[in-house]
Design an enzyme around this catalytic site. Structure first.
Site, PDB file in Angstrom:
ATOM      1  N   GLN A 131       0.825  -1.200   0.000  1.00  0.00           N
ATOM      2  CA  GLN A 131       0.000   0.000   0.000  1.00  0.00           C
ATOM      3  C   GLN A 131       0.865   1.259   0.000  1.00  0.00           C
ATOM      4  O   GLN A 131       1.537   1.541   0.989  1.00  0.00           O
ATOM      5  CB  GLN A 131      -0.868  -0.021   1.272  1.00  0.00           C
ATOM      6  CG  GLN A 131      -1.764   1.187   1.474  1.00  0.00           C
ATOM      7  CD  GLN A 131      -2.661   1.018   2.693  1.00  0.00           C
ATOM      8  OE1 GLN A 131      -2.388   0.219   3.576  1.00  0.00           O
ATOM      9  NE2 GLN A 131      -3.740   1.769   2.756  1.00  0.00           N
ATOM     10  N   GLY A 132       0.856   2.017  -1.099  1.00  0.00           N
ATOM     11  CA  GLY A 132       1.698   3.211  -1.207  1.00  0.00           C
ATOM     12  C   GLY A 132       0.925   4.480  -0.897  1.00  0.00           C
ATOM     13  O   GLY A 132       0.540   5.219  -1.810  1.00  0.00           O
ATOM     14  N   TYR A 133       0.695   4.728   0.371  1.00  0.00           N
ATOM     15  CA  TYR A 133      -0.050   5.928   0.789  1.00  0.00           C
ATOM     16  C   TYR A 133       0.878   6.959   1.415  1.00  0.00           C
ATOM     17  O   TYR A 133       1.121   8.010   0.874  1.00  0.00           O
ATOM     18  CB  TYR A 133      -1.136   5.553   1.811  1.00  0.00           C
ATOM     19  CG  TYR A 133      -2.442   5.089   1.214  1.00  0.00           C
ATOM     20  CD1 TYR A 133      -2.506   4.583  -0.081  1.00  0.00           C
ATOM     21  CD2 TYR A 133      -3.618   5.152   1.959  1.00  0.00           C
ATOM     22  CE1 TYR A 133      -3.706   4.153  -0.613  1.00  0.00           C
ATOM     23  CE2 TYR A 133      -4.832   4.724   1.421  1.00  0.00           C
ATOM     24  CZ  TYR A 133      -4.872   4.226   0.148  1.00  0.00           C
ATOM     25  OH  TYR A 133      -6.061   3.799  -0.375  1.00  0.00           O
ATOM     26  N   SER A 134       1.410   6.641   2.631  1.00  0.00           N
ATOM     27  CA  SER A 134       2.182   7.629   3.395  1.00  0.00           C
ATOM     28  C   SER A 134       3.440   8.066   2.659  1.00  0.00           C
ATOM     29  O   SER A 134       4.037   7.297   1.902  1.00  0.00           O
ATOM     30  CB  SER A 134       2.594   7.038   4.740  1.00  0.00           C
ATOM     31  OG  SER A 134       1.474   6.718   5.492  1.00  0.00           O
ATOM     32  N   SER A 168       4.435  -1.443   4.310  1.00  0.00           N
ATOM     33  CA  SER A 168       4.581  -2.788   4.862  1.00  0.00           C
ATOM     34  C   SER A 168       4.792  -3.789   3.732  1.00  0.00           C
ATOM     35  O   SER A 168       4.054  -3.776   2.744  1.00  0.00           O
ATOM     36  CB  SER A 168       3.329  -3.203   5.633  1.00  0.00           C
ATOM     37  OG  SER A 168       3.109  -2.316   6.688  1.00  0.00           O
ATOM     38  N   GLU A 251     -10.557  -1.464   5.173  1.00  0.00           N
ATOM     39  CA  GLU A 251      -9.560  -1.783   6.185  1.00  0.00           C
ATOM     40  C   GLU A 251     -10.228  -2.000   7.543  1.00  0.00           C
ATOM     41  O   GLU A 251      -9.694  -2.683   8.393  1.00  0.00           O
ATOM     42  CB  GLU A 251      -8.533  -0.638   6.254  1.00  0.00           C
ATOM     43  CG  GLU A 251      -7.310  -0.982   7.072  1.00  0.00           C
ATOM     44  CD  GLU A 251      -6.171   0.002   6.864  1.00  0.00           C
ATOM     45  OE1 GLU A 251      -6.303   0.909   6.021  1.00  0.00           O
ATOM     46  OE2 GLU A 251      -5.168  -0.133   7.554  1.00  0.00           O
ATOM     47  N   ASN A 377      -3.988   7.766  17.161  1.00  0.00           N
ATOM     48  CA  ASN A 377      -5.084   7.950  18.114  1.00  0.00           C
ATOM     49  C   ASN A 377      -5.604   9.385  18.093  1.00  0.00           C
ATOM     50  O   ASN A 377      -6.811   9.623  18.228  1.00  0.00           O
ATOM     51  CB  ASN A 377      -4.602   7.618  19.534  1.00  0.00           C
ATOM     52  CG  ASN A 377      -4.688   6.127  19.829  1.00  0.00           C
ATOM     53  OD1 ASN A 377      -4.929   5.322  18.931  1.00  0.00           O
ATOM     54  ND2 ASN A 377      -4.488   5.774  21.083  1.00  0.00           N
ATOM     55  N   GLU A 378      -4.685  10.331  17.914  1.00  0.00           N
ATOM     56  CA  GLU A 378      -5.095  11.739  17.928  1.00  0.00           C
ATOM     57  C   GLU A 378      -5.980  12.050  16.718  1.00  0.00           C
ATOM     58  O   GLU A 378      -7.008  12.730  16.829  1.00  0.00           O
ATOM     59  CB  GLU A 378      -3.852  12.642  17.920  1.00  0.00           C
ATOM     60  CG  GLU A 378      -3.040  12.581  19.214  1.00  0.00           C
ATOM     61  CD  GLU A 378      -2.336  11.256  19.442  1.00  0.00           C
ATOM     62  OE1 GLU A 378      -1.887  10.627  18.456  1.00  0.00           O
ATOM     63  OE2 GLU A 378      -2.247  10.822  20.608  1.00  0.00           O
TER      64      GLU A 378
END
Lengths: 400, 354
Positions: A131-134, A168, A251, A377-378
């Protein structure tokens, strides 16, 4: 409301259990209870062979429609499959990104040609996805991607340039789905495209990132004029954000069921340790174990509730789905802390040098990433407040 | 009443802090991971020259004759830089233990002189830990056996390496045989000395944990000012500010019981159990919260080996479990409080205990 399974479903359970019992043997025996989160670097090739074994039995992509190569299983059957899979100690799924994310996205948003080209490899367990997101500058602010895609008229292909990070299993993958900016003058979530990119090509370089566990599951992926065929963009140029958000919905869907069974296995391991070293007599530890158990049950109930409602067919989320990531990630992190407190001073001693962690140590360190990846979480609390409760958004700073 | 440090104590701490921050860096720590001993003889000699190993050695043995309260701020600074060398255990545990026996056994006086001059190093075993840290670079080991304390040279023992989650730590199982000749003390005296050592070890851990907590907050504050998302520094977000504020409250509030415990150990060590456990629990909570909130605020970067944060997190996780884990110290607090003769109440704030 009905909280039991039908006789047909119970029959299905027997079928799953028997198949696993007969097939999770021989060369696959050593994979039992391996390859989960924090352990995904273990036995990659054996786990891919296991993926193909599952495919032979028709046990990959069981929730996909039959016309896409799936088994068309009901939600109940998927629940049962995941329960039995975890009970048997079957390994973390090497193909989970393809089956859980890439495939459903292609089914929902892709062309017929894309379905024919990509779905069979996922179903057969022969082709793995990442997965190429970030990106370095696009973490929580996912829409801030700088990776560019330019259509080269002479070649008739898209050329992709930029860098992805925290990818990942990129080093094991055959394909990557990449969000890239198709309109160089656009900002934020406008002007993006969603591309299906082959990893084995000169323009793609993968570099492992060493984690605090000492191992590497994440990678940096560099695109230097990486090529993508004209027909391998999902949707139109500019649709990338819509497709990517749809995928995030998948997801948080059925894939959570397998995860909870993994959690149950880990909690059981913690309880075993507590019994073995006497920590189970400590009233503070007992309370925390009981709390962990109760909260895991809550997660399970919430998932069932969420899945019974089914959400939008485009993967859009209901309210109860919004709280899930925050809840499970925080729970899992606490489980890591509990495991270390159960072990006491032993928790600090490695299995072996130079840096071989025990399973519970590995879990403890890995869960530190749970409250960060896939929306911290934020960010989750912002989503709950803004989308769930309708609170006003923070004023956005003008992006230059 | 005066709950502050003297001008001299603060000045000395400042100079040691400057030295430590110049010498001990994440780079130097990482470099030490790949060396055989993980320790630097050169660094130890500089520590000796600064008089740090001599601080709690009695003047009669060539030391400075100082006490726990004089050392506590330095221990905090050792934590702040994640110093790997066993200075805190040497000064706070080995030295006072040998000092207590100086009139009884001539070997102790000689060892103290050599600790002060840097000729030797001494490692300490204790039933609370099972493992002995830095035994590989020690010339002598103080080891417990039942109610006895024994002194052995390193060539009299066998060391088995136990690899630590914190790559800076060097831990060992020690195989050895107790004889009459190795025995320094036993019986009620041995029990009392072991109990005092536990308190001093826990105090040293607590001080380092407070330093580690502040170091992690400082790293995080810097990072969240630099890192931009949504067009602004992520530190402008309330969610992250609150994480750091919660840490600051915890570590600042851990200092009062920490200094209180150092004071009690220096004045009335036989009454220090409650104060020490209180300090260890508060400092452990502060450091663990700082680790949790720091990695959360760093995001994925904080989860990498390359980022320096894990140096401090792993030390905090390790020290929280050393010299009595939180559960052990909480139980000591409960047991003391539930004792019908416990001296509690507003007028007992600075009494013998409490």
């Amino acid at each position: 409301m009905k909280l039991s399974f039908s006789p047909e479903d119970e029959q299905f359970r027997v079928e799953v259990a028997q198949w696993l019992q007969q097939n999770l043997t021989g060369e696959f025996e050593k994979l039992k209870f391996r390859g989960g989160p924090g352990d995904e670097h273990m036995f990659p090739h054996e786990r891919q062979r296991w993926e193909q074994k599952l495919a032979e039995g028709g046990w990959t992509c069981i929730g996909w429609p039959q016309e896409c190569g799936g088994r068309g299983c009901s939600i109940e059957q998927q629940v049962i499959f995941n329960e039995e899979y975890a009970r048997a100690g079957a390994p973390g799924r090497a193909g989970h990104i393809g089956e859980g994310l890439a495939g459903p996205t292609i089914i929902a948003f892709g062309s017929d040609a894309q379905k024919q080209k990509y779905l069979p490899g996922i179903v057969a367990g022969t082709e793995l996805w990442c997965q190429g997101y970030s990106e370095p500058g696009a973490g929580s602010d996912l829409a801030n991607v700088k990776t560019r895609a330019r259509f080269d008229e002479a070649k008739g292909k898209w050329l992709i340039n930029g860098q992805k990070v925290w990818t990942s299993l990129a080093h094991e993958s055959d394909y990557c789905f990449v969000i890239a900016r198709t309109d160089p003058d656009s900002v934020a979530h406008k002007g993006l495209g969603f591309f299906l990119v082959k990893m084995a090509q000169p323009g793609v370089e993968v570099r492992g990132i060493q984690q605090i566990t000492g191992t590497s599951e994440f990678n940096e992926v560099f695109f230097d004029n990486a090529e993508c065929d004209a027909e391998d963009i999902v949707g139109e140029p500019g649709d990338g954000w819509k497709v990517a958000m749809g995928l995030l919905g998948f997801e948080r869907g059925v894939s959570t069921l397998g995860q909870q069974m993994q959690f149950q296995n880990e909690l059981n391991a913690v309880i075993r340790e507590a019994r073995a070293n006497g920590a189970d007599h400590n009233p503070v530890i007992r309370q925390r174990i009981a709390r962990a158990h109760a909260e895991l049950k809550i997660m399970r109930y919430n998932s069932m509730r969420m899945l019974s409602g089914q959400g939008g067919s485009d993967g859009s989320l209901q309210k109860e789905a919004l709280i899930y990531k925050l809840f499970w990630a925080t729970w899992h992190r606490s489980l890591g802390e509990l495991a270390m407190d159960v072990l006491g001073p032993d928790s600090q001693i490695l299995e072996d040098g130079p840096y071989q962690l025990t399973r519970l140590q590995s879990m403890y360190l890995f869960v530190r990433s749970d409250t960060i990846y896939g929306g911290t979480n934020e960010i989750q609390r912002n989503i709950i407040a803004e989308r769930g409760l309708g609170m006003p958004k923070e004023p956005k700073v003008a992006v230059q | 009443m005066d709950f502050t440090f003297t001008e001299d104590q603060l000045l000395f701490c400042d100079s040691v802090k400057n030295f430590l921050q110049a010498e001990i860096t994440p780079e130097s720590l990482r470099a030490s991971w790949d060396t055989d001993t993980g320790r630097s003889d050169e660094l130890w000699q500089t520590i000796v020259e600064l008089g740090l190993t001599a601080m709690l050695v009695p003047e009669a043995q060539g030391g400075l004759g100082m006490n726990e309260l004089d050392f506590i701020l330095l221990a905090q600074e050792c934590g702040r830089v994640a110093l790997a060398e066993a200075l805190v255990e040497t000064a706070l545990v080995a030295t006072p233990l040998l000092s207590a026996l100086v009139d009884k056994d001539p070997r102790c006086a000689s060892l103290l002189e050599k600790i002060a001059s840097g000729e030797i190093r001494v490692a300490v075993g204790h039933p609370a830990n099972e493992l002995v840290s830095d035994a590989h670079v020690a010339d002598w080991l103080l080891l417990p056996s039942g109610d006895q304390i024994h002194l052995l040279a390193r060539d009299q023992v066998k060391l088995v390496t136990q690899h630590s989650v914190d790559p800076s730590r060097r831990l060992f199982t020690v195989e050895w045989k107790a004889t009459d000749e190795t025995c320094l003390a036993g019986g009620p005296e041995g029990v009392q000395l072991l109990a005092a050592s536990l308190n001093r070890g826990a105090l040293g851990c607590a001080a380092q944990l407070v330093g580690l907590a502040e170091a992690m907050v400082s790293l995080t504050v810097d990072y969240t000012a630099d890192r931009h998302q949504f067009g602004k520094a992520i530190g402008t977000n309330q969610a992250l500010k609150h994480h750091m504020a919660n840490c600051a409250v915890k570590s600042e509030f851990a200092k009062a019981p920490l200094y209180r415990a150092a004071y009690t150990l220096s004045k009335a060590p036989q009454n220090a159990d409650f104060a020490v456990s209180h300090a260890k629990v508060a400092a452990g909570e502060a450091a663990l919260l700082a680790a949790k909130n720091a990695i959360q605020s760093f995001g994925a970067m904080g989860y990498t080996w390359e980022c320096d944060l894990h140096i401090f997190m792993k030390r905090a996780w390790a020290l929280d479990k050393f010299w009595g884990h939180t559960g052990f110290h909480k139980n000591r607090l409960h047991q003391w409080l539930m004792n019908p003769n416990a001296k509690i109440g507003a007028d007992k704030t600075f009494g013998i205990q409490g």
